[in-house]
Structure formats: C-alpha cells, structure tokens
Scaffold this active site. Sequence first.
Site, PDB file in Angstrom:
ATOM      1  N   GLY A  60       0.836  -1.199   0.000  1.00  0.00           N
ATOM      2  CA  GLY A  60       0.000   0.000   0.000  1.00  0.00           C
ATOM      3  C   GLY A  60       0.867   1.244   0.000  1.00  0.00           C
ATOM      4  O   GLY A  60       2.099   1.166  -0.067  1.00  0.00           O
ATOM      5  N   SER A  61       0.214   2.396   0.080  1.00  0.00           N
ATOM      6  CA  SER A  61       0.932   3.674   0.068  1.00  0.00           C
ATOM      7  C   SER A  61       1.544   3.949   1.441  1.00  0.00           C
ATOM      8  O   SER A  61       1.293   3.198   2.399  1.00  0.00           O
ATOM      9  CB  SER A  61      -0.054   4.802  -0.250  1.00  0.00           C
ATOM     10  OG  SER A  61      -0.909   4.987   0.865  1.00  0.00           O
ATOM     11  N   MET A  62       2.293   5.015   1.529  1.00  0.00           N
ATOM     12  CA  MET A  62       2.775   5.462   2.836  1.00  0.00           C
ATOM     13  C   MET A  62       1.571   5.863   3.694  1.00  0.00           C
ATOM     14  O   MET A  62       0.556   6.330   3.185  1.00  0.00           O
ATOM     15  CB  MET A  62       3.733   6.643   2.682  1.00  0.00           C
ATOM     16  CG  MET A  62       5.047   6.260   2.031  1.00  0.00           C
ATOM     17  SD  MET A  62       6.180   7.656   1.885  1.00  0.00           S
ATOM     18  CE  MET A  62       6.586   7.993   3.603  1.00  0.00           C
ATOM     19  N   ASP A  70      10.148  -5.482   7.235  1.00  0.00           N
ATOM     20  CA  ASP A  70       9.502  -4.199   6.931  1.00  0.00           C
ATOM     21  C   ASP A  70      10.304  -3.483   5.838  1.00  0.00           C
ATOM     22  O   ASP A  70      11.482  -3.777   5.624  1.00  0.00           O
ATOM     23  CB  ASP A  70       9.432  -3.327   8.196  1.00  0.00           C
ATOM     24  CG  ASP A  70       8.370  -2.229   8.071  1.00  0.00           C
ATOM     25  OD1 ASP A  70       7.500  -2.318   7.168  1.00  0.00           O
ATOM     26  OD2 ASP A  70       8.388  -1.287   8.875  1.00  0.00           O
ATOM     27  N   GLU A  71       9.665  -2.534   5.160  1.00  0.00           N
ATOM     28  CA  GLU A  71      10.299  -1.721   4.110  1.00  0.00           C
ATOM     29  C   GLU A  71      10.982  -2.610   3.060  1.00  0.00           C
ATOM     30  O   GLU A  71      12.106  -2.336   2.627  1.00  0.00           O
ATOM     31  CB  GLU A  71      11.327  -0.745   4.720  1.00  0.00           C
ATOM     32  CG  GLU A  71      10.783   0.165   5.797  1.00  0.00           C
ATOM     33  CD  GLU A  71       9.769   1.198   5.309  1.00  0.00           C
ATOM     34  OE1 GLU A  71       9.547   1.313   4.082  1.00  0.00           O
ATOM     35  OE2 GLU A  71       9.182   1.877   6.167  1.00  0.00           O
ATOM     36  N   GLN A 108      10.606  -2.965   0.030  1.00  0.00           N
ATOM     37  CA  GLN A 108      10.907  -2.363  -1.282  1.00  0.00           C
ATOM     38  C   GLN A 108      12.349  -1.850  -1.372  1.00  0.00           C
ATOM     39  O   GLN A 108      12.865  -1.616  -2.459  1.00  0.00           O
ATOM     40  CB  GLN A 108       9.926  -1.213  -1.595  1.00  0.00           C
ATOM     41  CG  GLN A 108      10.182   0.112  -0.883  1.00  0.00           C
ATOM     42  CD  GLN A 108       9.684   0.151   0.555  1.00  0.00           C
ATOM     43  OE1 GLN A 108       9.017  -0.773   0.973  1.00  0.00           O
ATOM     44  NE2 GLN A 108       9.987   1.215   1.293  1.00  0.00           N
ATOM     45  N   VAL A 147      14.488   8.435   1.809  1.00  0.00           N
ATOM     46  CA  VAL A 147      13.875   8.030   3.078  1.00  0.00           C
ATOM     47  C   VAL A 147      13.204   9.244   3.701  1.00  0.00           C
ATOM     48  O   VAL A 147      13.748  10.339   3.678  1.00  0.00           O
ATOM     49  CB  VAL A 147      14.966   7.448   4.021  1.00  0.00           C
ATOM     50  CG1 VAL A 147      14.411   7.172   5.411  1.00  0.00           C
ATOM     51  CG2 VAL A 147      15.537   6.168   3.412  1.00  0.00           C
ATOM     52  N   CYS A 182      -5.009  10.176  -3.148  1.00  0.00           N
ATOM     53  CA  CYS A 182      -5.777   9.309  -4.043  1.00  0.00           C
ATOM     54  C   CYS A 182      -5.279   9.527  -5.480  1.00  0.00           C
ATOM     55  O   CYS A 182      -4.516  10.460  -5.750  1.00  0.00           O
ATOM     56  CB  CYS A 182      -7.266   9.610  -3.923  1.00  0.00           C
ATOM     57  SG  CYS A 182      -7.726  11.197  -4.634  1.00  0.00           S
TER      58      CYS A 182
HETATM   59  N1  LIG Z   1      -3.612  10.534   5.892  1.00  0.00           N
HETATM   60  C1  LIG Z   1      -3.488   9.473   6.697  1.00  0.00           C
HETATM   61  N2  LIG Z   1      -4.215   8.359   6.472  1.00  0.00           N
HETATM   62  C2  LIG Z   1      -4.112   7.285   7.295  1.00  0.00           C
HETATM   63  N3  LIG Z   1      -3.281   7.239   8.356  1.00  0.00           N
HETATM   64  C3  LIG Z   1      -2.500   8.301   8.615  1.00  0.00           C
HETATM   65  C4  LIG Z   1      -2.568   9.472   7.805  1.00  0.00           C
HETATM   66  N4  LIG Z   1      -1.681  10.360   8.293  1.00  0.00           N
HETATM   67  C5  LIG Z   1      -1.094   9.801   9.349  1.00  0.00           C
HETATM   68  N5  LIG Z   1      -1.571   8.545   9.552  1.00  0.00           N
HETATM   69  C6  LIG Z   1      -1.104   7.641  10.629  1.00  0.00           C
HETATM   70  O1  LIG Z   1      -0.316   6.632  10.047  1.00  0.00           O
HETATM   71  C7  LIG Z   1      -0.614   5.402  10.716  1.00  0.00           C
HETATM   72  C8  LIG Z   1      -0.136   4.234   9.877  1.00  0.00           C
HETATM   73  O2  LIG Z   1       1.257   4.176  10.015  1.00  0.00           O
HETATM   74  P1  LIG Z   1       2.131   3.000   9.435  1.00  0.00           P
HETATM   75  O3  LIG Z   1       1.590   1.684   9.890  1.00  0.00           O
HETATM   76  O4  LIG Z   1       3.558   3.313   9.792  1.00  0.00           O
HETATM   77  O5  LIG Z   1       1.892   3.159   7.863  1.00  0.00           O
HETATM   78  P2  LIG Z   1       2.797   2.675   6.656  1.00  0.00           P
HETATM   79  O6  LIG Z   1       3.737   1.631   7.177  1.00  0.00           O
HETATM   80  O7  LIG Z   1       1.828   2.133   5.651  1.00  0.00           O
HETATM   81  O8  LIG Z   1       3.507   3.892   6.157  1.00  0.00           O
HETATM   82  C9  LIG Z   1      -2.110   5.509  10.941  1.00  0.00           C
HETATM   83  O9  LIG Z   1      -2.595   4.637  11.959  1.00  0.00           O
HETATM   84  C10 LIG Z   1      -2.248   6.957  11.377  1.00  0.00           C
HETATM   85  O10 LIG Z   1      -1.959   7.081  12.754  1.00  0.00           O
HETATM   86  C1  LIG Z   2       7.009   6.895  -2.251  1.00  0.00           C
HETATM   87  C2  LIG Z   2       8.449   6.690  -1.912  1.00  0.00           C
HETATM   88  C3  LIG Z   2       8.830   6.461  -0.596  1.00  0.00           C
HETATM   89  N1  LIG Z   2      10.124   6.275  -0.308  1.00  0.00           N
HETATM   90  C4  LIG Z   2      10.531   6.019   1.094  1.00  0.00           C
HETATM   91  C5  LIG Z   2       9.979   6.954   2.122  1.00  0.00           C
HETATM   92  C6  LIG Z   2       9.942   6.110   3.373  1.00  0.00           C
HETATM   93  O1  LIG Z   2      11.231   6.160   3.985  1.00  0.00           O
HETATM   94  C7  LIG Z   2       9.669   4.711   2.838  1.00  0.00           C
HETATM   95  C8  LIG Z   2       8.225   4.278   2.969  1.00  0.00           C
HETATM   96  O2  LIG Z   2       7.867   4.173   4.324  1.00  0.00           O
HETATM   97  P1  LIG Z   2       6.391   3.789   4.832  1.00  0.00           P
HETATM   98  O3  LIG Z   2       6.663   2.859   5.975  1.00  0.00           O
HETATM   99  O4  LIG Z   2       5.653   3.134   3.704  1.00  0.00           O
HETATM  100  O5  LIG Z   2       5.750   5.046   5.289  1.00  0.00           O
HETATM  101  O6  LIG Z   2      10.017   4.750   1.463  1.00  0.00           O
HETATM  102  C9  LIG Z   2      11.091   6.281  -1.294  1.00  0.00           C
HETATM  103  O7  LIG Z   2      12.281   6.083  -1.012  1.00  0.00           O
HETATM  104  N2  LIG Z   2      10.715   6.509  -2.574  1.00  0.00           N
HETATM  105  C10 LIG Z   2       9.432   6.702  -2.934  1.00  0.00           C
HETATM  106  O8  LIG Z   2       9.164   6.896  -4.149  1.00  0.00           O
HETATM  107 ZN   LIG Z   3      -7.677  12.925  -3.096  1.00  0.00          ZN
END
Ligand SMILES: Nc1ncnc2c1ncn2[C@@H]1O[C@H](COP(=O)(O)OP(=O)(O)O)[C@@H](O)[C@H]1O
Ligand SMILES: Cc1cn([C@H]2C[C@H](O)[C@@H](COP(=O)(O)O)O2)c(=O)[nH]c1=O
Ligand SMILES: [Zn+2]
Length: 199
Positions: free
Chosen positions: A16-18, A89-90, A92, A168, A178
Amino acid sequence: MHQFPKDIGWIEVICGSMFSGKTEELIRRVKRALYGRQKVRVFKPRIDNRYDETQVVSHSQLKLTSLPVERAEEIFRHLPSDIQVVGIDEVQFFGGEVVQVCEALAHKGVRVICAGLDQDYQGRPFEPMPQLMAVAEYVTKELAICAVCGNPANRSQRIIGSGERVVVGAAGEYEPRCRKCHVPEPTEASPPQTLKLFD
Ligand SMILES: Nc1ncnc2c1ncn2[C@@H]1O[C@H](COP(=O)(O)OP(=O)(O)O)[C@@H](O)[C@H]1O
Ligand SMILES: Cc1cn([C@H]2C[C@H](O)[C@@H](COP(=O)(O)O)O2)c(=O)[nH]c1=O
Ligand SMILES: [Zn+2]
C-alpha cells in the site's frame, strides 16, 4: 484472517501507500505470533533509519524490535534453526534477491510476513514488490486517507524536490493521496491538519 495451513511455510505481503498502516499490520501479526509462542525474528533494511536505527516504528509510534540488515541474504545468518516466523519491513528497499530469500524461507516451512510500498512517488510499481506479490500466498493492500480530499489513498505524494527514486522520509517529505489528487512530480504539501473530534 485466513485458515492457515499446517506444516508448510508461506509468504504474506502487506502493501500500500505510505501511511496506509502496513507497519501497524506487520506489528499486529508479529505480536499475535508471539502470543502464540512462535519463534519470530523481524528485519528491516539498514537504510531505514527514519525513526530509529534498529526498531521498526510505525507513523503512529508503535514499535517492534528488529535487526537492520544491509542485504536480504544476511537474514539467514540471524535465524535460529527452529525459526517459525520472519517479518520484514520496508521490503521495497531490498533488491530482487529478497524474493529468493523469502521463497527459500517459505520452502523451509517458515511463515514470512513482508510489508512494503507497492508504488514509488511517481506511481510506478516499486520493484521488487510486484515479483514478491506474484509469488506470495496472501496479499493485503492497505489504503491511507488522501491528505487533499479525504478519499481512500493508494499513492504517496512526494512534497520535497528530489527526482531520486529512494528518499527516506515521513510526514515532512510525503503525504498520502488518491489517484485524482496525486501528481507524479514533487509538489507543494496540502495545508496542515489537526485531528479533533469536537470543535
Ligand atoms: N492521511 C493518513 N491516512 C491514514 N493514516 C495516517 C494518515 N496520516 C497519518 N496517519 C497515521 O499513520 C498510521 C499508519 O502508520 P504506518 O503503519 O507506519 O503506515 P505505513 O507503514 O503504511 O507507512 C495511521 O494509523 C495513522 O496514525
Ligand atoms: C514513495 C516513496 C517512498 N520512499 C521512502 C519513504 C519512506 O522512507 C519509505 C516508505 O515508508 P512507509 O513505511 O511506507 O511510510 O520509502 C522512497 O524512497 N521513494 C518513494 O518513491
Ligand atoms: Zn484525493
């Protein structure tokens, strides 16, 4: 979630997305395995020093002890012989060899749980995620909330000016968007927001 098979390994991908909750979901699954008295190890690429050098940390500050590694093959060196569950984790940030590593572990009977970005900031598939998703038994796609319009978000908008694929970062560098609000080049951040239940 699933009716897990017995006596064989498998690969789970959380993508999924960040900000979509990938790390939270990885932590949840790992904690449940620990409650089940399973032998577990968690890894992350050393490059991910965003919130902590060693721990896996979610954007909501959930934390899990992990081992940072430079290359995916190093994972083998850190596994006890009776390992049952491996979390990564991470994912990618690892090269294509992470696919062979996950496959080898799953063939040996290990449950492998990987979390990673499926798209880069331009919306292109972030290798090796497509390959990993293809060989995985289970794929879960998480969605964040679009920082611009509030719709479900499957993309990560870069809001700092770099054309490198790997940068990063967290909230100061990216926001979830979206497909309608995402643009494939770095752009200005949306206005900051405070979360409040009552005015
Ligand atoms: N726009 C957003 N949509 C959803 N969650 C968000 C948003 N902004 C901040 N968050 C926080 O990010 C958390 C998810 O973090 P995390 O599990 O580290 O996500 P990922 O690993 O996918 O980047 C959510 O539970 C929420 O607290
Ligand atoms: C979109 C995108 C992200 N990254 C980096 C930024 C963060 O360090 C990680 C993603 O972390 P998350 O746990 O999913 O929030 O990836 C990048 O290097 N390049 C990209 O295009
Ligand atoms: Zn939107």
